[in-house]
Every structure is written in structure tokens, then in C-alpha cells.
Design an enzyme around this catalytic site. Structure first.
Site, mmCIF file in Angstrom:
data_model
loop_
_atom_site.group_PDB
_atom_site.id
_atom_site.type_symbol
_atom_site.label_atom_id
_atom_site.label_comp_id
_atom_site.label_asym_id
_atom_site.label_seq_id
_atom_site.Cartn_x
_atom_site.Cartn_y
_atom_site.Cartn_z
ATOM 1 N N LYS A 30 0.838 -1.196 0.000
ATOM 2 C CA LYS A 30 0.000 0.000 0.000
ATOM 3 C C LYS A 30 0.878 1.253 0.000
ATOM 4 O O LYS A 30 0.613 2.204 -0.742
ATOM 5 C CB LYS A 30 -0.939 -0.010 1.218
ATOM 6 C CG LYS A 30 -2.102 -0.969 1.025
ATOM 7 C CD LYS A 30 -2.879 -1.256 2.296
ATOM 8 C CE LYS A 30 -3.902 -2.357 2.018
ATOM 9 N NZ LYS A 30 -4.598 -2.847 3.204
ATOM 10 N N GLN B 278 -4.985 -1.605 9.414
ATOM 11 C CA GLN B 278 -4.888 -2.940 8.819
ATOM 12 C C GLN B 278 -5.498 -3.981 9.753
ATOM 13 O O GLN B 278 -5.140 -4.062 10.927
ATOM 14 C CB GLN B 278 -3.409 -3.262 8.528
ATOM 15 C CG GLN B 278 -3.177 -4.554 7.800
ATOM 16 C CD GLN B 278 -3.701 -4.526 6.367
ATOM 17 O OE1 GLN B 278 -3.524 -3.561 5.627
ATOM 18 N NE2 GLN B 278 -4.372 -5.597 5.964
ATOM 19 N N ASP C 123 -11.425 2.717 3.747
ATOM 20 C CA ASP C 123 -11.782 1.298 3.627
ATOM 21 C C ASP C 123 -13.302 1.134 3.542
ATOM 22 O O ASP C 123 -13.798 0.053 3.226
ATOM 23 C CB ASP C 123 -11.287 0.528 4.870
ATOM 24 C CG ASP C 123 -10.091 -0.356 4.571
ATOM 25 O OD1 ASP C 123 -9.864 -0.642 3.378
ATOM 26 O OD2 ASP C 123 -9.398 -0.761 5.523
#
Ligand code: NAP
Length: 281
Positions: free
Chosen positions: A53, A97, A120
Site C-alpha cells: 500500500k 490494517q 476502507d
């Protein structure tokens, strides 16, 4: 023989567009879109995702920060970091994460992220917006599937779409996006009776289960579009999907391989969401 939907190529195409848009954004605003990625603990797969990422951000011209916190990090410390990132002007997207170590409460952390920075799209506020069809961010994997379909000229409108899997991050939002695109959608799960008879109805079959080679030719209607979200590690370490590719490719009209299908799209959609967040600020 099915057309192979090339997620790598489509992903590269979209990233080029994002890079160009980012350059215009920086020229107009004088700062870059910024993403903060937070990882707690040493999970090797998560470490790889986070590295990828950060690298992807750099390649399109974003500003990025990675916070690597030790496994024993306390909830209050993680909350305090999220609060600080919520206030940070340089940061437009925050990604924590998952999974987090067991002693940490994921829901508490996700609820704490400012919905305007929730790239997200896991915050219940954004989940609700997806439900009513008025959204800024889409969860990256289902958004990636929709982009693959669109760029392959496959329109779900009026088609029978079957999604196997009902997780909050893939199956459920996937079904909702296909519905918004005017598909007629059925969602299957582990309690579905006679699964093959349902999946054989599908014009578009999206598989997100997490079991290697689960979907064979007997579960697919000839000419169907088959999207394989699954990512499973074989004993030899190789990545494989939920669809038995060799068996299904000859009868489908289009199919995504694993690797090289849905996988590359997920980070691309994260970049897209971060750019959207920066533009909306
Ligand atoms: P998950 O939370 O474990 O959900 C799996 C779903 O599959 C559940 O809804 C489950 O049903 C259903 N299921 C399990 N066994 C089944 C069976 N025998 N028949 C029918 N349905 C069954 O998994 P997830 O997070 O959605 O991920 C699914 C897969 O996608 C995994 O392989 C994951 O690694 C992969 N994935 C890939 C990406 C990417 O970037 N490509 C991103 C995210 C996930 P119940 O609800 O009834 O238990």
C-alpha cells in the site's frame, strides 16, 4: 474458451489515471493526497499488504505515513493515534490494517475513524450510505470487482447475479453494488440449500468464500461471467482462488484468474478512495 479479465492490466490503467489526476490535484492545491496506514503486530501477510500500500501511494504521487505498532499496543494508544490522524491536515485517508491482535477491539477503532477519512468504507456511517446508494467510498474489493466488470464491457443490468459469501467486507457490499447496477441479485452462504442449482442460474457469478477450487464446472452456467475473489494458499505456497479455473474457463464467457484478477484491484481502489477523500476536503 472464456475471455480472461486481466486485473493487472486494468489496475495499471486506473493507476495511470489516478497518477495524472494526482498531478493536477497537487498543481491546483499545493499539497498531495495523504494516506496513513496503521499496522499493529507482526502478522506477515499484513506486513506485505502494508508495504504494498505504501509503495502504491508513492507510485501515484501521494503522501503516505505508515505506523508500525508493537503487538502489545494498548487500546487507548491506538485510539489516541486514530484521534491524532483524524485531526491531521496532511492525512485524508486512514486505514487500520485488519485483523488486529485479539486484545484490541476492532469495532471501537473503526468507529473512531472520521467517516470522511474512512477509505476502507468499514465505518457504519459509510456502510449505511452504501445501502442507500449515496456513497463517497466503496469497500475496496467489491469496488474493484465493479471496475473490472465495467472496464470489460460487462453490464450487470437485468442480469441474474449470484454472490457466494456474505461477509461485511466482500459478500454483502458486493451484492449491494450489483443491485445498484440493476442486477437481480441472490446471495448464497454456508446454509444455502443445493448451492449448485442456485449458482447455475447466474449470468454473473461472484465467488468470495475462502476455499480453494470450491466452484467447479457443475456450478456454472455455460456462458456465465465468473469473478473469483478468493485468495487461498496451497501447500506449496502458491496462491489460488475459490474457482477451479481449469475446469470453469472452458465454459465461462469471461473469468478472472487468481492471481492477477481481483487481487490487484483492491489497492487501486484504496488509492481511488484516498484521492476522493482529498478532493472532498
Ligand atoms: P469470510 O468472512 O470468511 O466469509 C466467507 C463467506 O463464505 C461466508 O459468508 C460463508 O458463509 C461463505 N461460505 C463458507 N463456506 C461455504 C460453503 N461451503 N458454501 C457456501 N458459502 C460458504 O471471507 P471474506 O473475508 O469474505 O473473504 C472471502 C475470500 O475472499 C477469502 O479467500 C479471502 O482471502 C478473499 N479476499 C480477497 C480479497 C482480494 O483483494 N482479492 C479481499 C478480501 C478477501 P457463512 O456466512 O454462512 O459462514
Amino acid at each position: 474458451m472464456a475471455m480472461r479479465i486481466d486485473g493487472k492490466a486494468i489496475s495499471a490503467e486506473i493507476r495511470t489515471e489516478i497518477r495524472e489526476e494526482t498531478a493536477s490535484f497537487i498543481a491546483a492545491r499545493g499539497y498531495a493526497p495523504g494516506l496513513a496506514v496503521v499496522i499493529v503486530g507482526e502478522d506477515p501477510a499484513s506486513q506485505v499488504y502494508v508495504r504494498n500500500k505504501a509503495k502504491a501511494c508513492e507510485e501515484v504521487g501521494f503522501y503516505s505515513e505508515v505506523y508500525r505498532l508493537p503487538t502489545e499496543t494498548a487500546q487507548e494508544e491506538l485510539n489516541a493515534l486514530v484521534d491524532r490522524l483524524n485531526r491531521d491536515e496532511k492525512i485524508h485517508g486512514i486505514l487500520v490494517q485488519l485483523p488486529l491482535p485479539k486484545h484490541l477491539d476492532e469495532t471501537e477503532v473503526l468507529l473512531r475513524i472520521d467517516p470522511a477519512k474512512d477509505v476502507d468504507a468499514f465505518h457504519p456511517y459509510n456502510v449505511g450510505k452504501i445501502m442507500i446508494g449515496d456513497y463517497d467510498f466503496l469497500p475496496c474489493t467489491p469496488a474493484g470487482v465493479m471496475a473490472l466488470l465495467e472496464r470489460s464491457g460487462i453490464d450487470p443490468a437485468g442480469k441474474k447475479c449470484v454472490v457466494i459469501g456474505r461477509s461485511n467486507i466482500v459478500g454483502k457490499p458486493m451484492a449491494m453494488l450489483l443491485l445498484h447496477a440493476n442486477g437481480t441479485v441472490t446471495v448464497c452462504h454456508s446454509r444455502t440449500k443445493d448451492l449448485p442449482s442456485v449458482t447455475r442460474e447466474a449470468d454473473i457469478l461472484v465467488v468470495a468464500i475462502g476455499r480453494a477450487d470450491f466452484v467447479g464446472a457443475d456450478m456454472v452456467k455455460p456462458g456465465a461471467v465468473v469473478i473469483d475473489v478468493g485468495m487461498n494458499r496451497r501447500a506449496d505456497g502458491k496462491l489460488t482462488g475459490d474457482v477451479d479455473f481449469a475446469a470453469v474457463e472452458p465454459i465461462a464467457s469471461a473469468i478472472t484468474p487468481v492471481p492477477g484478477g481481483v487481487g490487484p484491484m483492491t489497492i487501486t481502489m484504496l488509492l481511488q478512495n484516498t484521492l476522493t477523500a482529498a478532493k472532498k476536503k
